[in-house]
Design a protein around this motif. Sequence first.
Motif, mmCIF file in Angstrom:
data_model
loop_
_atom_site.group_PDB
_atom_site.id
_atom_site.type_symbol
_atom_site.label_atom_id
_atom_site.label_comp_id
_atom_site.label_asym_id
_atom_site.label_seq_id
_atom_site.Cartn_x
_atom_site.Cartn_y
_atom_site.Cartn_z
ATOM 1 N N VAL A 167 0.847 -1.194 0.000
ATOM 2 C CA VAL A 167 0.000 0.000 0.000
ATOM 3 C C VAL A 167 0.880 1.242 0.000
ATOM 4 C CG1 VAL A 167 -1.663 1.322 1.363
ATOM 5 C CG2 VAL A 167 -1.916 -1.141 1.155
ATOM 6 N N GLU A 168 1.959 1.216 0.764
ATOM 7 C CA GLU A 168 2.857 2.367 0.836
ATOM 8 C C GLU A 168 3.459 2.689 -0.529
ATOM 9 O OE1 GLU A 168 2.900 -0.209 3.079
ATOM 10 O OE2 GLU A 168 1.860 0.958 4.590
ATOM 11 N N CYS A 174 0.773 4.307 -2.614
ATOM 12 C CA CYS A 174 0.446 5.657 -2.159
ATOM 13 C C CYS A 174 1.505 6.686 -2.530
ATOM 14 C CB CYS A 174 0.193 5.663 -0.659
ATOM 15 S SG CYS A 174 -1.373 4.874 -0.214
ATOM 16 N N GLN A 230 -5.536 9.978 1.566
ATOM 17 C CA GLN A 230 -6.749 9.282 2.003
ATOM 18 C C GLN A 230 -7.505 8.685 0.817
ATOM 19 O OE1 GLN A 230 -9.613 11.788 3.952
ATOM 20 N NE2 GLN A 230 -10.764 10.061 4.746
ATOM 21 N N ARG A 284 -5.663 5.505 -0.395
ATOM 22 C CA ARG A 284 -5.857 4.372 0.506
ATOM 23 C C ARG A 284 -7.257 3.787 0.354
ATOM 24 N NH1 ARG A 284 -2.008 2.964 3.811
ATOM 25 N NH2 ARG A 284 -0.300 4.353 4.204
#
Length: 57
Positions: A29-30, A33, A49, A52
């Motif tokens: 996810v990082e 993002c 946000q 995510r």
Amino acid sequence: MQFEGEVLHLYLDVNANPTIGVGFHMQSVEQFCQLPMRDRRFKRSAALQQKRLKNVL
């Protein structure tokens, strides 16, 4: 082998790997993002946000 083409959103490839663009595998996810994404509705950079909420990881 069939070419998947360019996809402008996060998707699962034929092996269920989260992928974006022309076969760019996202490992976390990082990592996803950190990509410079755009919110097309408002023509501005997507907030962390939003990224995510949209990912499938």
